[in-house]
Design an enzyme around this catalytic site. Sequence first.
Site, short mmCIF file in Angstrom:
data_model
loop_
_atom_site.label_atom_id
_atom_site.label_comp_id
_atom_site.label_asym_id
_atom_site.label_seq_id
_atom_site.Cartn_x
_atom_site.Cartn_y
_atom_site.Cartn_z
N ASP A 1 0.83 -1.21 0.00
CA ASP A 1 0.00 0.00 0.00
C ASP A 1 0.87 1.26 0.00
OD1 ASP A 1 -2.73 1.23 0.40
OD2 ASP A 1 -1.71 2.01 2.19
N GLU B 1 1.45 -0.15 -4.92
CA GLU B 1 0.49 0.87 -5.34
C GLU B 1 1.20 2.22 -5.41
OE1 GLU B 1 -3.60 3.01 -3.69
OE2 GLU B 1 -1.90 2.54 -2.40
#
Length: 887
Positions: free
Chosen positions: A666, A691
């Site tokens: 993330d 990400e």
Amino acid sequence: MSTVPIESLLHHSYLRHNSKVNRGNRSFIPISLNLRSHFTSNKLLHSIGKSVGVSSMNKSPVAIRATSSDTAVVETAQSDDVIFKEIFPVQRIEKAEGKIYVRLKEVKEKNWELSVGCSIPGKWILHWGVSYVGDTGSEWDQPPEDMRPPGSIAIKDYAIETPLKKLSEGDSFFEVAINLNLESSVAALNFVLKDEETGAWYQHKGRDFKVPLVDDVPDNGNLIGAKKGFGALGQLSNIPLKQDKSSAETDSIEERKGLQEFYEEMPISKRVADDNSVSVTARKCPETSKNIVSIETDLPGDVTVHWGVCKNGTKKWEIPSEPYPEETSLFKNKALRTRLQRKDDGNGSFGLFSLDGKLEGLCFVLKLNENTWLNYRGEDFYVPFLTSSSSPVETEAAQVSKPKRKTDKEVSASGFTKEIITEIRNLAIDISSHKNQKTNVKEVQENILQEIEKLAAEAYSIFRSTTPAFSEEGVLEAEADKPDIKISSGTGSGFEILCQGFNWESNKSGRWYLELQEKADELASLGFTVLWLPPPTESVSPEGYMPKDLYNLNSRYGTIDELKDTVKKFHKVGIKVLGDAVLNHRCAHFKNQNGVWNLFGGRLNWDDRAVVADDPHFQGRGNKSSGDNFHAAPNIDHSQDFVRKDIKEWLCWMMEEVGYDGWRLDFVRGFWGGYVKDYMDASKPYFAVGEYWDSLSYTYGEMDYNQDAHRQRIVDWINATSGAAGAFDVTTKGILHTALQKCEYWRLSDPKGKPPGVVGWWPSRAVTFIENHDTGSTQGHWRFPEGKEMQGYAYILTHPGTPAVFFDHIFSDYHSEIAALLSLRNRQKLHCRSEVNIDKSERDVYAAIIDEKVAMKIGPGHYEPPNGSQNWSVAVEGRDYKVWETS
């Protein structure tokens, strides 16, 4: 979190019984297959079906006596030796359509009732809450006690779950009624409908259903009943928040005179699973030495066997020479299709196959209609035959895989692969040297990266052809959870197809892991190879992206034991599992002396040295951040040795304890990619993806054609990880948005005639997607153009890169179209390094040919693949997209 037990609510309400179809008396037409293989083809047709449940079927021993005619004479032979016998469970998925209705009515004077119902049978749960006068934001609250119907249970402190009940015996409607407390300060009632049988959530226009009880409730497009006058209860300012009882009664009578009845319906569809089975028996006929195969099934309607034979120690399909049985046709010179004969009572069908005794096996899948193919757990049905009279065929549970010895060819290939790896390293050093010289060598670096791609593909091709083979059917169940072979660390095999296994609302049930387990077989049969699970740790936010105690794996999605069982279940069906690791930030347990939350508890009880120094919100004493700050929580300083040591230990513990195979990382924009390399080297994931999401380039509100700067930032991050992890191709998603929304398909080719995203520069590290829990779901931060989702999937599921499919789209009306594209990608063995030749990129159409065996077009414009040596046939088509494959 628990859900309402509703076993009493028509437990078998949607268990289908196959109706008997009477087509009149029909004489049995025997099937004769006198086979002599002469053509080799790749294995065909991955299925859209899923496999659960077992049912028994009666079988009769048969033999086929060869004749000079094109058909065979069937005769019973009790002396035949059974060499294979198996009942394969299969499951059909059908769509049932109905409606959700919402009704407000006055049952008695001044007593109002809100009813929510559904016309499709099932275990329906109303997940609901209220908004009070003066509330801001979108959070729910629990309603007053007297508004809660019998059987309701509280979900934490923000919602109620109430089961819908069948109105009456023989009635198909399920309903729940809520008596409205009009004396309270409730401003609106919010709900979603959940199907306990499938775990699906039903919303209104992508959001919660909202029934307003006052006039000025904000309308986000999801209000119900407002257009018909409902909500005329006076302004918010006219309803006091705190009143004595007599005052509230008086005011409620005055303010609710404008309340009006309404009734609204919304269409709903539900995917219903029907369990069936396929019984296969193979016998050796002692008189003819033929292998006699009986296939029998209780599947309704016409069933076609799509089949081929196997020999020479492989499972490659080979087509036999004539004669063929009646109702048999040739499919693209690669397989045969034979329609099974209906049973006399119309309940199911069967067929008999007489095969050459020298063949090693029979491969087949079943075809029910144009978009429905059934197989067994994502693989073809396979019927092995005896290779000698002394070696019986072992069942799947009894076999144990045995590695083969290395051949001289393999040793030689291994040496050649090492040479390629050495060359790749030299090229990587070349890139580094150019960077150190600080020269403008962007084009040189790009060419070097492309050369590395080619060398890596060549090395991987050698690897796939020389890796010691293990029995595909003989893995002990105890060993199936941990595959022995890892092809590479962080980048997978190249043939991955990723499924995001959750959305923004998945945490609300409290049992998401259990719900996912029920879908494992179906996801495997669709062809997915990797599942991305939500963040597993304790979190301040229910979705998991504000982690607190990293070693506490009891979350709103379920318990640690449920998580481990889920991972084991997906391993059992052949799917790898990614954990969602939030490494950029962490929520603190305690305040410092200044009242700032920056001291941590639990097993990783870091102090404020673990927090970056340049975020003024959290007064960290670490070094400055190596990336962008996330201001909602303390940003972790990964330059600290103790932090990196603890994170590496935690990742390795997660691998060992939970069984994860890799990571979705993330907000990797928040810290240097070199730290990611350190973490990947320690945990050695099978697959990892970061990400890295930032804005594309725009000029005066219009997206720029050239997005090289955007994809360069993503590639730079991947380079910083030394290629140990891929990245989501945000560039491709953004360009698809504009190209499809504005009918500007010319954007899908860069100035060099290549795909314009990361997939055009570094395809083996590009994870392509069109939607996720942030961009879509109920957040909708960057939603894909509505109605054009299948064009997006037609692009990413045919192109290189590793495609990711969003959970909400799989279990939606797009299911069959996505399944067909997944089947095509697997069938044609498209992979992350597949070669793309863009054939057309104009205003209203984009077309490309991939690996010279798949052609596709998206957009309203016309395109047909070029005629030549290849024969093209349509494989999948839908609204403004079409895909062909070679025959």
